[in-house]
Write an enzyme that holds these catalytic residues in place. Structure first.
Site, short mmCIF file in Angstrom:
data_model
loop_
_atom_site.label_atom_id
_atom_site.label_comp_id
_atom_site.label_asym_id
_atom_site.label_seq_id
_atom_site.Cartn_x
_atom_site.Cartn_y
_atom_site.Cartn_z
N CYS A 167 0.83 -1.21 0.00
CA CYS A 167 0.00 0.00 0.00
C CYS A 167 0.87 1.27 0.00
O CYS A 167 1.46 1.60 -1.02
CB CYS A 167 -0.99 -0.06 1.15
SG CYS A 167 -2.43 0.94 0.84
N ARG A 178 -2.77 7.70 -5.91
CA ARG A 178 -3.12 7.51 -4.51
C ARG A 178 -4.62 7.62 -4.28
O ARG A 178 -5.31 8.34 -5.00
CB ARG A 178 -2.41 8.56 -3.64
CG ARG A 178 -0.90 8.40 -3.67
CD ARG A 178 -0.24 9.49 -2.86
NE ARG A 178 -0.67 9.45 -1.48
CZ ARG A 178 -0.67 10.49 -0.65
NH1 ARG A 178 -0.27 11.67 -1.08
NH2 ARG A 178 -1.07 10.36 0.59
N ARG A 213 -7.85 2.71 1.82
CA ARG A 213 -7.46 3.94 1.10
C ARG A 213 -6.31 3.62 0.14
O ARG A 213 -5.27 4.29 0.11
CB ARG A 213 -7.07 5.06 2.08
CG ARG A 213 -8.21 5.42 3.02
CD ARG A 213 -7.92 6.67 3.81
NE ARG A 213 -7.92 7.83 2.94
CZ ARG A 213 -6.96 8.76 2.95
NH1 ARG A 213 -5.92 8.68 3.76
NH2 ARG A 213 -7.04 9.78 2.14
N HIS A 261 -3.52 -5.23 2.06
CA HIS A 261 -2.84 -5.52 3.33
C HIS A 261 -2.96 -6.99 3.72
O HIS A 261 -3.88 -7.36 4.46
CB HIS A 261 -3.47 -4.67 4.45
CG HIS A 261 -3.15 -3.22 4.37
ND1 HIS A 261 -2.19 -2.63 5.16
CD2 HIS A 261 -3.65 -2.25 3.59
CE1 HIS A 261 -2.11 -1.34 4.89
NE2 HIS A 261 -2.99 -1.08 3.93
N GLU A 297 -1.15 -8.52 5.79
CA GLU A 297 -0.72 -8.71 7.19
C GLU A 297 -1.89 -8.60 8.15
O GLU A 297 -1.74 -8.85 9.34
CB GLU A 297 0.39 -7.69 7.54
CG GLU A 297 -0.07 -6.26 7.80
CD GLU A 297 -0.42 -5.46 6.54
OE1 GLU A 297 -0.47 -6.05 5.44
OE2 GLU A 297 -0.67 -4.25 6.67
N1 GLN Z 1 -3.63 6.40 1.34
C1 GLN Z 1 -2.30 6.09 1.81
C2 GLN Z 1 -1.26 6.89 1.05
O1 GLN Z 1 -1.57 7.50 0.09
C3 GLN Z 1 -2.00 4.63 1.70
C4 GLN Z 1 -2.92 3.83 2.57
C5 GLN Z 1 -2.35 2.56 3.11
O2 GLN Z 1 -1.15 2.34 3.14
N2 GLN Z 1 -3.23 1.72 3.59
O3 GLN Z 1 -0.13 6.90 1.43
#
Ligand code: GLN
Length: 192
Positions: free
Chosen positions: A78, A105, A135, A170, A172
């Site tokens: 992410c 992003r 996100r 994710h 994890e």
């Molecule tokens: N929205 C975050 C970013 O732009 C990333 C989100 C995440 O790592 N779960 O850095």
């Protein structure tokens, strides 16, 4: 194998727990000295602008770049994927920038900015993988040296460029350790 987990911000403890349960020694990476003694690196999810800024504050950017360019295996989740991407749409935030990826992003919009789904990931076998997106960024395009390992709708969600692996979700957080094991065996272990 000593797995270094970048521990500046974000979900680093969960990655450490996952790798420990696979029998790895783990080290929280916060100093250039830590960078020097690890055999693999995990860049966790969190806030990529914050982690990128802290990489500079902690003087980690150059040592990490040096080791990654020399072949240190790395797995970015992410925000970690954002930090490894060469191009971040509409952003000049600090980054490692070593993978030929273009990412956007927070690409899934406000309504569904966090969700869970089942992904087909052929390199992990037939059983679908539970993927939690928080996100998440979208990998909009990848260069010729990048292998796509999984897609969701229009975007790439798991990709590999040699010793570098990135995912926008994710693993994890779910207890399914297949992707952590894939990183250890196939990416860090040098098998395809
Ligand atoms: N929205 C975050 C970013 O732009 C990333 C989100 C995440 O790592 N779960 O850095």
């Amino acid at each position: 194998m000593k797995v270094g987990v970048l521990a500046l911000q974000g979900a680093f403890r969960e990655h450490t727990a996952a790798f420990r349960s696979l029998g790895c020694e783990c080290l929280d990476v916060r100093t250039p000295g830590d960078v020097a003694i690890i055999d693999a690196l995990v860049i966790p999810g969190g806030e990529s602008t914050t982690i990128g800024k802290l990489l500079g504050d902690y003087r980690l950017l150059d040592p990490l770049l040096e080791r990654l360019q020399a072949g240190l295996p790395a797995y970015g989740t992410c925000a970690g994927a954002i930090l490894l991407a060469r191009e971040i749409v509409d952003s000049d935030q600090p980054r490692l920038g070593l993978m030929d990826l273009k990412v956007r992003r927070n690409a899934y919009g406000r309504q569904v900015d966090s969700f869970e789904t089942s992904l087909a990931i052929p390199c992990l076998g037939d059983e679908p993988f539970p993927a939690v997106f928080i996100r998440a960024p979208l990998i909009e395009s990848v260069g010729p040296g990048v292998g796509v390992l999984a897609r969701y709708k229009d975007g790439v969600v798991l990709a590999r460029q040699g010793h570098l692996l990135v995912g926008t979700f994710h693993p994890e957080l779910t207890g399914d350790l297949r992707l952590h094991r894939y990183f250890l065996d196939s990416v860090a272990g040098g098998r395809n």
